[in-house]
Design a protein around this motif. Structure first.
Motif, mmCIF file in Angstrom:
data_model
loop_
_atom_site.group_PDB
_atom_site.id
_atom_site.type_symbol
_atom_site.label_atom_id
_atom_site.label_comp_id
_atom_site.label_asym_id
_atom_site.label_seq_id
_atom_site.Cartn_x
_atom_site.Cartn_y
_atom_site.Cartn_z
ATOM 1 N N PHE A 119 19.969 31.100 -37.746
ATOM 2 C CA PHE A 119 20.364 31.510 -39.096
ATOM 3 C C PHE A 119 20.885 30.311 -39.883
ATOM 4 C CE2 PHE A 119 20.331 35.179 -36.427
ATOM 5 C CZ PHE A 119 19.750 36.157 -37.232
ATOM 6 N N LEU A 125 22.933 37.933 -41.446
ATOM 7 C CA LEU A 125 22.564 38.349 -40.089
ATOM 8 C C LEU A 125 21.823 39.688 -40.064
ATOM 9 C CD1 LEU A 125 25.935 37.466 -38.269
ATOM 10 C CD2 LEU A 125 23.824 36.128 -38.297
ATOM 11 N N ILE A 138 21.760 33.758 -30.193
ATOM 12 C CA ILE A 138 21.875 33.710 -31.652
ATOM 13 C C ILE A 138 22.409 32.328 -31.978
ATOM 14 C CG2 ILE A 138 23.096 34.628 -33.660
ATOM 15 C CD1 ILE A 138 23.266 37.323 -32.119
ATOM 16 N N LEU A 140 23.669 29.872 -34.918
ATOM 17 C CA LEU A 140 24.118 29.777 -36.303
ATOM 18 C C LEU A 140 24.159 28.313 -36.720
ATOM 19 C CD1 LEU A 140 27.039 32.376 -36.460
ATOM 20 C CD2 LEU A 140 24.565 32.733 -36.652
ATOM 21 N N LYS A 159 30.733 33.645 -40.306
ATOM 22 C CA LYS A 159 29.517 34.222 -39.726
ATOM 23 C C LYS A 159 29.615 34.302 -38.202
ATOM 24 C CE LYS A 159 25.638 33.069 -41.852
ATOM 25 N NZ LYS A 159 24.395 32.277 -42.076
ATOM 26 N N ALA A 163 28.973 37.590 -35.946
ATOM 27 C CA ALA A 163 28.001 37.616 -34.848
ATOM 28 C C ALA A 163 28.684 37.966 -33.531
ATOM 29 C CB ALA A 163 27.301 36.262 -34.747
#
Ligand code: DX5
Ligand code: ZN
Length: 230
Positions: A119, A125, A138, A140, A159, A163
């Motif tokens: 991301f 998200l 994941i 970031l 963020k 997450a």
């Protein structure tokens, strides 16, 4: 599901490519756990780096640690099987770079690798509402992708907290990785926000010790010390 163990993942983007095998051996000997492998195509991002051939070369050199292939390429599907063949452990990609995100994630797992989504700083998200079960990682971005040596963008902390909650609420076994501007002086705050996997390029390879035998012991050791007790 218990939180994943902390792992430092040096980005070889900042390593000395003329002696790459040794540079990777050295960070792993210092306690780093994962090799972060940045793939850029001068199309999705404005820079050009390395491909499956180099991943294969590291495996042939004897690297057995997880290799975390961060694809900054468009399209993504064509190159996934090649990286699987070359020994990648994780393959992550940016959803903006794939026409069919779910298909790309399936392809990664079908190829025998662990899958992940990346991301960008301005990317929400939301997509995870439908894809959380299909990712093992994941990632970031705390800088805009394309270059090492940029400064950490603070909104990544918010963020990370989002997450972390998604992962914990799901009970799934998913790594939460942060990439960009990670240094000794901010890694603790980043861990407190929920990251368990820390990419650092210039923050590690920019600080070799003077002793040739253990060049990165000091810098990796300092990072690991910051993570103690978090
Ligand atoms: C940037 C890459 C990063 C980069 C991080 O597009 O994805 O992995 O190597 O470099 P530092 O740690 O120097 O910000
Ligand atoms: Zn990266």
């Amino acid at each position: 599901m218990a939180k994943q163990e902390y792992a430092i993942a040096p980005s070889i983007l900042s390593a000395d490519f003329a002696r790459l095998g040794q540079e990777v051996d050295d960070v792993l000997a210092s306690g780093a756990k994962i090799v972060h492998f940045d793939v850029m195509d001068n199309h999705y991002v404005p820079n050009l780096t390395i491909g499956p051939l180099v991943c294969d070369a590291l495996r042939k050199h004897g690297v057995t640690a997880d290799i975390d292939v961060h694809l900054m390429v468009k399209p993504v599907d064509r190159i996934i099987p090649d990286f699987a063949e070359a020994g990648a452990t994780y393959i992550t990609f940016h959803p903006e770079a794939s026409e069919h995100v779910d298909r790309s994630l399936q392809l990664i797992r079908q190829s025998g690798c662990k899958s992940g989504l990346v991301f960008n700083p301005a990317t929400p998200l939301d997509i995870l509402e439908y894809e959380l079960e299909n990712v093992d990682m994941i990632l970031l971005m705390s800088v805009n992708p394309g270059f090492g040596g940029q400064s950490f963008i603070p909104s990544a902390l918010k963020k990370l907290r989002q997450a972390r909650k998604l992962i914990d609420d799901s009970g799934l076994d998913i790594r939460l990785e942060i990439d960009g501007g990670v240094k000794v002086d901010n890694i603790r705050e980043i861990a407190q926000a929920g990251a368990d996997t820390f990419v650092a390029g210039s923050g590690i390879y920019g600080f070799p010790g003077e002793n040739d035998a253990n060049r990165y012991d000091s810098i990796v050791g300092k990072m690991m010390a910051e993570l103690e007790g978090v």
